[in-house]
Design an enzyme around this catalytic site. Sequence first.
Site, PDB file in Angstrom:
ATOM      1  N   PHE A  20       1.950   6.060   8.643  1.00 36.59           N
ATOM      2  CA  PHE A  20       2.094   4.688   8.146  1.00 36.59           C
ATOM      3  C   PHE A  20       3.564   4.337   7.923  1.00 36.59           C
ATOM      4  O   PHE A  20       4.011   3.230   8.250  1.00 36.59           O
ATOM      5  CB  PHE A  20       1.302   4.524   6.849  1.00 36.59           C
ATOM      6  CG  PHE A  20       1.301   3.126   6.307  1.00 36.59           C
ATOM      7  CD1 PHE A  20       0.615   2.114   6.951  1.00 36.59           C
ATOM      8  CD2 PHE A  20       2.006   2.818   5.145  1.00 36.59           C
ATOM      9  CE1 PHE A  20       0.615   0.814   6.460  1.00 36.59           C
ATOM     10  CE2 PHE A  20       2.007   1.525   4.648  1.00 36.59           C
ATOM     11  CZ  PHE A  20       1.314   0.516   5.301  1.00 36.59           C
ATOM     12  N   ASP A  59       7.646  -6.543  13.622  1.00 37.71           N
ATOM     13  CA  ASP A  59       6.719  -5.857  12.715  1.00 37.71           C
ATOM     14  C   ASP A  59       5.612  -5.165  13.511  1.00 37.71           C
ATOM     15  O   ASP A  59       4.902  -5.810  14.284  1.00 37.71           O
ATOM     16  CB  ASP A  59       6.116  -6.883  11.750  1.00 37.71           C
ATOM     17  CG  ASP A  59       5.458  -6.247  10.540  1.00 37.71           C
ATOM     18  OD1 ASP A  59       4.903  -5.149  10.675  1.00 37.71           O
ATOM     19  OD2 ASP A  59       5.492  -6.864   9.457  1.00 37.71           O
ATOM     20  N   LEU A  85       5.276   3.490  11.163  1.00 32.68           N
ATOM     21  CA  LEU A  85       4.965   2.140  11.629  1.00 32.68           C
ATOM     22  C   LEU A  85       5.756   1.087  10.857  1.00 32.68           C
ATOM     23  O   LEU A  85       6.209   0.083  11.445  1.00 32.68           O
ATOM     24  CB  LEU A  85       3.459   1.869  11.481  1.00 32.68           C
ATOM     25  CG  LEU A  85       2.541   2.607  12.458  1.00 32.68           C
ATOM     26  CD1 LEU A  85       1.083   2.410  12.087  1.00 32.68           C
ATOM     27  CD2 LEU A  85       2.798   2.129  13.887  1.00 32.68           C
ATOM     28  N   HIS A 108       8.736  -4.129   9.399  1.00 35.73           N
ATOM     29  CA  HIS A 108       7.784  -4.431   8.331  1.00 35.73           C
ATOM     30  C   HIS A 108       8.372  -4.190   6.937  1.00 35.73           C
ATOM     31  O   HIS A 108       8.075  -4.938   6.002  1.00 35.73           O
ATOM     32  CB  HIS A 108       6.529  -3.567   8.523  1.00 35.73           C
ATOM     33  CG  HIS A 108       5.432  -3.859   7.547  1.00 35.73           C
ATOM     34  ND1 HIS A 108       4.621  -4.967   7.637  1.00 35.73           N
ATOM     35  CD2 HIS A 108       5.030  -3.190   6.432  1.00 35.73           C
ATOM     36  CE1 HIS A 108       3.754  -4.962   6.646  1.00 35.73           C
ATOM     37  NE2 HIS A 108       3.978  -3.899   5.885  1.00 35.73           N
ATOM     38  N   TRP A 161       0.834  -1.204   0.000  1.00 35.71           N
ATOM     39  CA  TRP A 161       0.000   0.000   0.000  1.00 35.71           C
ATOM     40  C   TRP A 161       0.870   1.256   0.000  1.00 35.71           C
ATOM     41  O   TRP A 161       1.853   1.347   0.743  1.00 35.71           O
ATOM     42  CB  TRP A 161      -0.907  -0.010   1.234  1.00 35.71           C
ATOM     43  CG  TRP A 161      -1.836   1.160   1.322  1.00 35.71           C
ATOM     44  CD1 TRP A 161      -2.980   1.343   0.596  1.00 35.71           C
ATOM     45  CD2 TRP A 161      -1.728   2.290   2.193  1.00 35.71           C
ATOM     46  NE1 TRP A 161      -3.584   2.528   0.957  1.00 35.71           N
ATOM     47  CE2 TRP A 161      -2.844   3.135   1.940  1.00 35.71           C
ATOM     48  CE3 TRP A 161      -0.795   2.678   3.161  1.00 35.71           C
ATOM     49  CZ2 TRP A 161      -3.048   4.321   2.615  1.00 35.71           C
ATOM     50  CZ3 TRP A 161      -0.992   3.873   3.842  1.00 35.71           C
ATOM     51  CH2 TRP A 161      -2.107   4.688   3.569  1.00 35.71           C
ATOM     52  N   SER A 213       3.571  -7.064   2.022  1.00 34.83           N
ATOM     53  CA  SER A 213       2.481  -6.405   2.738  1.00 34.83           C
ATOM     54  C   SER A 213       1.151  -6.615   1.995  1.00 34.83           C
ATOM     55  O   SER A 213       0.775  -7.759   1.719  1.00 34.83           O
ATOM     56  CB  SER A 213       2.819  -4.926   2.923  1.00 34.83           C
ATOM     57  OG  SER A 213       1.957  -4.321   3.850  1.00 34.83           O
TER      58      SER A 213
END
Length: 525
Positions: free
Chosen positions: A140, A201, A143, A232, A27, A79
């Site tokens: 995002f 993650d 993270l 991640h 994404w 992902s």
Amino acid sequence: MPDVPVTAEYLRANQPSSVDLVLLHGWAGSSDCWRPLLAALRGWANVTLIDWRPVASVHEVVDQVLALAPSRAVYVGWSLGGQLAAALATQAPQRASGLVTVASNPRFSAEGSWPGVAPPELASFQHELARNPARTLRRFITLQCQGHAEERALARQLAAQSTGWSTPALAAGLQWLAELDMRSVLPALTCPQQHLLAGADALVPDVIGERLRELLAGTAAASVETWPGTCHALPLAAPVALASALQRIVAYEAPGTEATLAAQQAPVSKQAIAQSFSRAAPRYDSVAALQRDVGERLLRLHPPLGSPPATVLDLGCGTGYFQPQLAARYPEADYIGLDLAQGMLSWARTQHPEGTAWVAGDAEALPLAAGSIDLVFSSLAFQWCYRPDLLFAELARVLAAGGRCFFSSLGPATLHELRQAWAAADGGQHVNDFLPPALLQAAADATPGVRLTLQSERIVLRYDKATELLHELKTLGAHNMNSKRPSGLTGRQRLAAMVRAYETWREPSGLPATYDVIYGTLEKP
């Protein structure tokens, strides 16, 4: 900004390989996330980089990817791209030879006892995106990098790759993350599957590994690995380890013994070609009548395009002879003359200073951006490319959608009279080998996203003496450069024997020298 449709960049392996990898980003990302792995992956696999947007249904996006992907491949998804890869393997099982997910969750949204991102947190992302897309992306990215030793540097890399998504595409992607559920399809897959997870993650809980093993219990050729201490953003955070893991997972094996000429060592080295034509540059045009004639025929075969190209590449431009004609035909286009021989380019700059750019480069490894060229014109250069798989993959990569390549080349019957005369004299290799049209067609057919059509003709030149032909070839720089050519100078006795043998071909109009000319059109729909 409008979202681009699904696009692909196809990169052939540096050695002939039957292994194909299709790499899918996540994404808000792009295919650039995989570039740190390419040097290692292309040592053993053909790689297709896919850029995609979730602006249609999953099935529609899958169809778009399949239209650009090889006929059979291992699908690797990071992902959200992991869920898309699973959908591809499910929707077209005959096209998937394997599935690898990287830092992915078959269901990202937590549900019941299934661990994932809490639905209220996903809802918060969706709500914040509508108010402040830039801040949502930063959150995002933070993270994704959380837990990495160099979070800030990694975050900058991710931020640079998150500029091509519109707000509607970002919103649609969050909806996919909230709704997609691949838990029922993974156990039903018939292809081998491997799931690589990051131990630190922040988006995929570490207990997913255990739950995946339970989900896939009894499924043949399915395994799960968790890498401790990794975040991640695995493709950027651990590219070397990930490339090594992919090679191990795919169980790469060297190609078999059914190799063709293109899969063997090239009979003429690129260095020898570049040096020979560089030396020939100042005198080349004085004897290049055939080369000019073939180029003119190529132009006549292809009248000006209805929609003028923005960029024209003259591939194997040599002395730049066709630059004025191409510039006159497409006056608004940027012209790029590219050649392997620096000497040719230096000469072209002095003869045609109006050329937009003169670039040194190899047709099998073009120093040009993907999708940057609308029209390629190439006359009598491709015969020096002995890896047509690389050649057509590079053309497919640099051509924009709707782009075309018009080319001429030489086939194996070129100078067959001279070849046979030398064979009668000493049996040595004195004439360069060129690839047959069937091999070119097969290489193009194996390249996703392009189609090739070929036609050929024989052009016969006449000479009073065989030595006139030899002198012309040497002046052109197209004399024998084959690695199997006899060492040392050719003695007078052998030369005289060749001349006598060539005389058996004499006709009233002189000694024939046949050129097996191939004309091709490569289109990227």
